[in-house]
Design an enzyme around this catalytic site. Structure first.
Site, mmCIF file in Angstrom:
data_model
loop_
_atom_site.group_PDB
_atom_site.id
_atom_site.type_symbol
_atom_site.label_atom_id
_atom_site.label_comp_id
_atom_site.label_asym_id
_atom_site.label_seq_id
_atom_site.Cartn_x
_atom_site.Cartn_y
_atom_site.Cartn_z
ATOM 1 N N ASP A 116 0.968 -1.167 0.052
ATOM 2 C CA ASP A 116 -0.137 0.001 0.126
ATOM 3 C C ASP A 116 0.610 1.201 -0.194
ATOM 4 O OD1 ASP A 116 -3.226 0.269 1.289
ATOM 5 O OD2 ASP A 116 -2.102 2.047 1.102
ATOM 6 N N ASN A 128 -6.107 -5.163 -5.551
ATOM 7 C CA ASN A 128 -7.347 -4.497 -4.930
ATOM 8 C C ASN A 128 -7.204 -2.951 -4.916
ATOM 9 O OD1 ASN A 128 -9.461 -4.062 -2.650
ATOM 10 N ND2 ASN A 128 -7.484 -3.340 -1.478
ATOM 11 N N TYR A 139 -13.899 6.498 -13.006
ATOM 12 C CA TYR A 139 -14.133 5.293 -12.007
ATOM 13 C C TYR A 139 -14.539 4.287 -12.800
ATOM 14 C CZ TYR A 139 -14.785 2.381 -7.985
ATOM 15 O OH TYR A 139 -14.883 1.546 -6.936
ATOM 16 N N LYS A 145 -13.054 0.664 -14.013
ATOM 17 C CA LYS A 145 -13.529 -0.920 -13.333
ATOM 18 C C LYS A 145 -14.027 -1.507 -14.341
ATOM 19 C CE LYS A 145 -12.422 0.022 -8.795
ATOM 20 N NZ LYS A 145 -11.451 -0.901 -8.420
ATOM 21 N N ILE A 201 -19.817 -1.142 -0.122
ATOM 22 C CA ILE A 201 -19.292 -1.893 1.077
ATOM 23 C C ILE A 201 -18.762 -0.590 2.232
ATOM 24 C CG2 ILE A 201 -17.203 -3.374 1.830
ATOM 25 C CD1 ILE A 201 -19.306 -4.484 -0.105
ATOM 26 N N THR A 241 -16.558 1.129 4.046
ATOM 27 C CA THR A 241 -15.067 1.548 3.949
ATOM 28 C C THR A 241 -14.924 2.948 4.262
ATOM 29 O OG1 THR A 241 -14.471 1.569 1.778
ATOM 30 C CG2 THR A 241 -14.548 -0.616 2.991
HETATM 31 P P1 NAD Z 1 -10.226 2.425 0.905
HETATM 32 O O1 NAD Z 1 -9.893 3.700 0.498
HETATM 33 O O2 NAD Z 1 -10.708 2.109 2.240
HETATM 34 O O3 NAD Z 1 -8.816 1.428 0.758
HETATM 35 C C1 NAD Z 1 -7.919 1.569 -0.365
HETATM 36 C C2 NAD Z 1 -6.672 1.324 0.063
HETATM 37 O O4 NAD Z 1 -6.024 1.482 -1.225
HETATM 38 C C3 NAD Z 1 -6.087 2.279 0.628
HETATM 39 O O5 NAD Z 1 -5.399 1.684 1.881
HETATM 40 C C4 NAD Z 1 -5.247 3.190 -0.125
HETATM 41 O O6 NAD Z 1 -4.045 3.812 0.713
HETATM 42 C C5 NAD Z 1 -4.695 2.186 -1.047
HETATM 43 N N1 NAD Z 1 -4.306 2.952 -2.170
HETATM 44 C C6 NAD Z 1 -4.690 4.077 -3.050
HETATM 45 N N2 NAD Z 1 -4.102 4.270 -3.950
HETATM 46 C C7 NAD Z 1 -3.079 3.461 -3.978
HETATM 47 C C8 NAD Z 1 -1.863 3.238 -4.788
HETATM 48 N N3 NAD Z 1 -1.621 4.105 -5.792
HETATM 49 N N4 NAD Z 1 -0.886 2.263 -4.453
HETATM 50 C C9 NAD Z 1 -1.121 1.194 -3.411
HETATM 51 N N5 NAD Z 1 -2.275 1.590 -2.620
HETATM 52 C C10 NAD Z 1 -3.124 2.570 -2.861
HETATM 53 O O7 NAD Z 1 -11.108 1.627 -0.203
HETATM 54 P P2 NAD Z 1 -12.002 0.303 -0.328
HETATM 55 O O8 NAD Z 1 -13.391 0.487 -0.184
HETATM 56 O O9 NAD Z 1 -11.467 -0.777 0.846
HETATM 57 O O10 NAD Z 1 -11.516 -0.173 -1.723
HETATM 58 C C11 NAD Z 1 -10.604 -1.114 -2.022
HETATM 59 C C12 NAD Z 1 -10.955 -1.323 -3.692
HETATM 60 O O11 NAD Z 1 -12.433 -1.968 -3.567
HETATM 61 C C13 NAD Z 1 -10.913 -0.438 -4.518
HETATM 62 O O12 NAD Z 1 -10.392 -0.738 -5.690
HETATM 63 C C14 NAD Z 1 -12.211 0.110 -4.993
HETATM 64 O O13 NAD Z 1 -12.402 0.583 -6.172
HETATM 65 C C15 NAD Z 1 -13.124 -1.241 -4.680
HETATM 66 N N6 NAD Z 1 -14.552 -1.023 -4.496
HETATM 67 C C16 NAD Z 1 -14.900 -0.410 -3.328
HETATM 68 C C17 NAD Z 1 -16.253 -0.551 -2.977
HETATM 69 C C18 NAD Z 1 -16.622 0.134 -1.815
HETATM 70 O O14 NAD Z 1 -18.052 0.509 -1.633
HETATM 71 N N7 NAD Z 1 -16.198 0.428 -0.560
HETATM 72 C C19 NAD Z 1 -17.062 -0.927 -3.816
HETATM 73 C C20 NAD Z 1 -16.791 -1.536 -5.213
HETATM 74 C C21 NAD Z 1 -15.073 -1.557 -5.298
#
Ligand code: NAD
Length: 253
Positions: free
Chosen positions: A38, A91, A157, A161, A190, A192
């Site tokens: 990360d 991820n 976005y 995706k 989700i 988060t």
């Molecule tokens: P989050 O923001 O809680 O966590 C994302 C993590 O990715 C963070 O720790 C951040 O520091 C890290 N990150 C960001 N840019 C980075 C980079 N360039 N290199 C390495 N790490 C990096 O988000 P989340 O909700 O846990 O999302 C995780 C994944 O799930 C993402 O790809 C997001 O698009 C996808 N997603 C999330 C949801 C949702 O509702 N939360 C829904 C669909 C998809």
């Protein structure tokens, strides 16, 4: 109890928080050695410490997935520390800003695509040769319900995706005969930090987001982690090239 992933080395990008952290912990509970990758250092160390204090095995490697040198260094560190790479959950992702498609700056467009799409490709580019050295493996790329249907206001976005789904399908076909399976997970809403940032912590907006799913609640990061563990384990040995929605029925509506 039998651990499904004993002896396996798993990379999880974006593992300092949210879905990535929950999945890193779940993979470690199944016996995998976990590389927590990360950009966020404090959260990354915390995830690795949580795993180790629960009796698991993990290292944190600071990695920006949009930077090729960082990704290559992360893979080198994984092989030095744990001897190779078997599994990966690509991820890491960012939500970007919100605007109508023509109103995004080129900088904002490029940033979202470079992390969410190019970052996934870069990780696979350097993970796959290591996995092939060990006779195969499994990869899950993080897409979204925004990789399956459109949403207004977040075109970069949604494009990134959808791109992850296409990249996953094409790459799964490239390596179908090699013992390497590649799938995408498409989470719904989700609970988060990403969602809290997206809704600007507005409780009404969060309720609206939750109500978008037929189950009328947000998912928990652990519910995505469970699906990813299944996709990375031999329990899904005949599943490849799929984009699997874990979304409380969102895209079924
Ligand atoms: P989050 O923001 O809680 O966590 C994302 C993590 O990715 C963070 O720790 C951040 O520091 C890290 N990150 C960001 N840019 C980075 C980079 N360039 N290199 C390495 N790490 C990096 O988000 P989340 O909700 O846990 O999302 C995780 C994944 O799930 C993402 O790809 C997001 O698009 C996808 N997603 C999330 C949801 C949702 O509702 N939360 C829904 C669909 C998809």
């Amino acid at each position: 109890m039998a651990y499904r992933l004993s002896g396996k080395v798993a990379i999880v990008t974006g593992a300092s928080a949210g879905i990535g952290r929950a999945t890193a912990r779940a993979l470690a509970c199944e016996g995998a050695d976990v590389v927590v990758a990360d950009v966020a250092e404090q959260g990354g160390h915390e995830t690795a410490d949580l795993i180790k204090s629960a009796g698991g095995s993990a290292i944190f490697v600071r990695t920006d997935v949009s930077n090729s040198d960082d990704v290559q260094a992360m893979i080198r560190r994984a092989t030095e520390e744990f001897g190779g790479v078997d599994l990966a959950f690509n991820n890491a992702g960012i939500e970007g800003t919100q605007a109508a498609a023509a109103d995004f700056s080129e900088k904002d467009w490029n940033r979202v695509l470079s992390v969410n799409l190019t970052g996934v490709w870069l990780c696979m580019k350097y993970e796959i040769p290591e996995m092939l050295k060990r006779g195969g493996g499994a990869i899950v790329n993080c897409s979204s319900v925004a990789g399956l249907v459109g949403f207004p206001g977040i075109a970069p976005y949604v494009a990134s995706k959808h791109g992850v789904v296409g990249l996953t399908k094409a790459t799964a076909l490239d390596y179908a005969t090699t013992g390497l399976r590649i799938n995408a997970i498409c989470p719904g809403v989700i609970d988060t930090e990403m969602i809290h940032r997206f809704t600007h912590e507005d409780p009404n907006a969060e309720v609206q987001m939750a109500d978008m799913a037929p189950v009328q609640r947000m998912g928990r990061p652990e519910e995505i982690a469970d699906a990813v563990v299944w996709l990375l384990s031999d329990a899904s040995s005949f599943v490849t090239g799929q984009a699997i929605a874990a979304d409380g029925g969102f895209v079924t509506r």
